[in-house]
Enzyme design. Sequence first.
Site, PDB file in Angstrom:
ATOM      1  N   GLU A 153     -18.143   7.737  -3.782  1.00  0.00           N
ATOM      2  CA  GLU A 153     -17.808   6.506  -3.067  1.00  0.00           C
ATOM      3  C   GLU A 153     -18.728   5.417  -3.628  1.00  0.00           C
ATOM      4  OE1 GLU A 153     -18.127   3.975   0.920  1.00  0.00           O
ATOM      5  OE2 GLU A 153     -19.701   5.142  -0.018  1.00  0.00           O
TER       6      GLU A 153
ATOM      7  N   ASP B 285     -21.180  10.090  -0.182  1.00  0.00           N
ATOM      8  CA  ASP B 285     -21.164   8.790   0.487  1.00  0.00           C
ATOM      9  C   ASP B 285     -22.281   7.894  -0.037  1.00  0.00           C
ATOM     10  OD1 ASP B 285     -20.274   7.030   2.791  1.00  0.00           O
ATOM     11  OD2 ASP B 285     -22.410   7.271   3.236  1.00  0.00           O
TER      12      ASP B 285
END
Length: 687
Positions: free
Chosen positions: A392, A338
Site C-alpha cells: 500500500e 500497510d
Amino acid sequence: MAKSTVKSTPKTLDIIKNDPWLKDYEAAIVGRHRHAEDKIAELTQNGKCSLSDFASGYLYFGLHRTATGWVFREWAPHATEIYLIGDFNDWKESPKYQLKRIKDTGNWEIKLRGNALKHGDLYKLKIHWKGGCGERIPAWCRRVVQDEQTKIFSAQVWAPEQPYVWKKKTFRPNTAPLLIYECHIGMAQDAEKVGSYNEFRENVLPRIAADGYNCIQIMAIQEHPYYGSFGYHVSSFFAASSRFGTPEELKRLIDEAHKMGIAVIMDIVHSHAVKNEVEGLGNFAGDPCQYFYSGGRREHPAWDSLCFDYGKNEVIHFLLSNCKFWLDEYHFDGFRFDGVTSMLYYSHGLGEAFCNYGDYFNGHEDDNAICYLTLANALIHEVNPKAITIAEEVSGMPGLAAPFKSGGYGFDYRMAMNIPDYWIKTIKEKKDEDWKPSSMFWEVTNRRADEKTISYCESHDQALVGDKTIIFRLIDADMYWHFKKGDENYAVERGIALHKMIRLLTASTINGGYLNFMGNEFGHPEWIDFPREGNGWSHKYARRQWNLVDNKELCYHYLGDFDKAMLDIIGKEKNIQKSPVTEIWHNDGDQVLAYSRNNLIFVFNFNYARSYTDYGFMVPQGAYDVILNTDAPAFGGHGLNDDSLRHLTNFDPLLARDGKGWLKLYLPARSAMVLRRAQEDKKTENK
C-alpha cells in the site's frame, strides 16, 4: 528449507534497463540493492543458515509448553528484574516465577515444571528497570484478551489439549487474476455487535465464493487495544485478535477458505505501533526506544503512533519472525503491507508531491526501512514461493513491485492508489458532460510496465465516516428514499448506471488484480463509524447490511448481481491480467471509449443524454456476442439492446488487408457492454 543465497550485483540492474530514465539514479538504486544483499549476508552468516532460519524467533521467544512443563523467554536488555505474574500466583511477584538473564545477553528466561501454568491462565510480566517498574504484556505472546468489566488487557496461556488439525494441508492461490475481497471480521455481520471468526466463516465466506472472488484480505487481525482503529494501532503483533474468537476458529476460517479455493492474505502493520505502554511496546522495559527510533523520529506526526527502528537487527528479527509466524502458524497466503509510504521516507511522505524521479532519490529516504521491506519480501517468498505480497504505497517509488534480482524491493503487487483518487475527483468536481474517456483510460492503465498492480475503485478508506463511497457520492440521500424497485428517480438511475461502468472500466483493465471492500459491490448505503464516545458506543454503522442485497424488492441486488457477472467474465478469461489493453477508439466529444483484451471488446458510452445508432469501430473481422451489458434489465438497466443478437463486422475493402472490419453497435446513453469474438472466427484466423 533452502539456504538464502546472495549473488553479486550485476553490472546494470534490470529495472534500469527497463526504464532508462532511472539511469541518473543508478548509484542510489545499486546502493539500496547492495544494502539488502549485505544485510542478508550478515543475518545468514554468509549463507550458513537461511533467512527463514533467522526469522524463527517465535519458536524461541514467548511461552512454550515443553516435555517437562513450560519455558518462557523475552528480549528486554534494559530490565533489571522480570517476574511472571498472573492467575497462578495471585498476580504477585514470587521467586518461583522470576526470570533469569541469559548470560550477557538482553534475553531473559524461565523454565517451569509440571502444571505451574495451565491453559486459559491470564498473565503479564512485571518488569523492573533502573528508576522504575511496570506491568507489560509479553512482546511475543500469541493470545491477548480483554476483561469485559475492567477493560484491562492480559496475555493468556493458550495451549489446548487438541491443537487444530488442518484439513487442507497445501494450497496454491489463483492469481490469474487475483480478485480480492477486502474484509473486516468484526463488522461483517448484520447484527449491531462485533462479529466472530465463526460467523464470518458460516455467513460471509460462502457469499464471497459465490460472487467469484478468489482471495480475501482480512483487516485487523493483529491485536489492537482500540477497536475503532480499524486494526492499524497494533499492540501485540503475534496475537490474533481475541475479540473475534479463538486461534482455532481463525485457523478453521482459513482452512475453509482454502477448501473453497480462496486465498487468505492479511493486512499486516509493520509501519508503526500503538503508543500504549501497558498493552504495547511503547516503553517495554524502561527503554522507550527498545523497538523504536529515538528523538524526533520516534513518533509518527500524523498517526499518533511509534515508528520502528529498522536499523536494529533485533527489530528486524522481531518483524521478520512476525511475517514467518503468520505464514507458518495460521497458513496465511501472504500480506498486504500497510503504510509503506510512511516507511520509505523520513517525512513519511507527508506534504510531498513526488513529481519527478529525483523526488525518490534525494536523500530523504529511510534506507533501513527499504532494506527491511526488501528482506521481508525475500523471506516471505523463501518460506512460501507462492505467497502474495502487496504494497500500500502512494508515492510511486520505482521498483517497489519489481523482483529483488532486478533491483526492486520484491513486492508482487502495488496498490493502484491513483485510481480511487481519480474517481473521487471526477465525481466531486466534474459535470457529467465533462467526463473524458481518454482521461479515464489513461488513469486506469497508468502504471510501470515492469510492476503489477491491484486496481480498485474504492477500499475501506473511502467508506469511513467523514468520506463517502462512490455510490453515496453519486446518489447521496436519495439512497434512503428511492432505492426501492419501481421508485427510482433520476439520481438513483444515474448512480446505478455509473457505479457499474466505473467498476467495469477499473476491473477490466487490470494488470495484476482487482480489489473491492465488502459491501461496496452492492452499494452499501452507510459509512463506517466504529463504536466511540461520540456515537454512544454504537455498532449501528460498524456492520454490513446483507439483508439489503438479499431483498429482491430493492435496487441493491442489481449492483451485486452485476459485480458477480463482471467477475465471472474476468475470472474465466485466461490470464486476462497479462493480455495487452489495446485502445480501439475514444472520442471525448461523444464520450465513447472502446478497447480490447484477447477476444473481448469493451465499449463505453459515458454520455448522459445521447445514445448512438450504428456507432462503428474497426476490429478483427468476424462475429461478436454480447456477454455483459450494464443496461440489461437484470442489472437495473433499460434493456434498450437485444443482447441475444450476434453482431457481424461489415466488410470494408480498405480494411480487409489488415483483417479488420466495421463493428457497428447501438450504444445507449450511460451504458457499457462487453463482447466476445466467436471462437470459430478465431480458430479460422489461427489456421
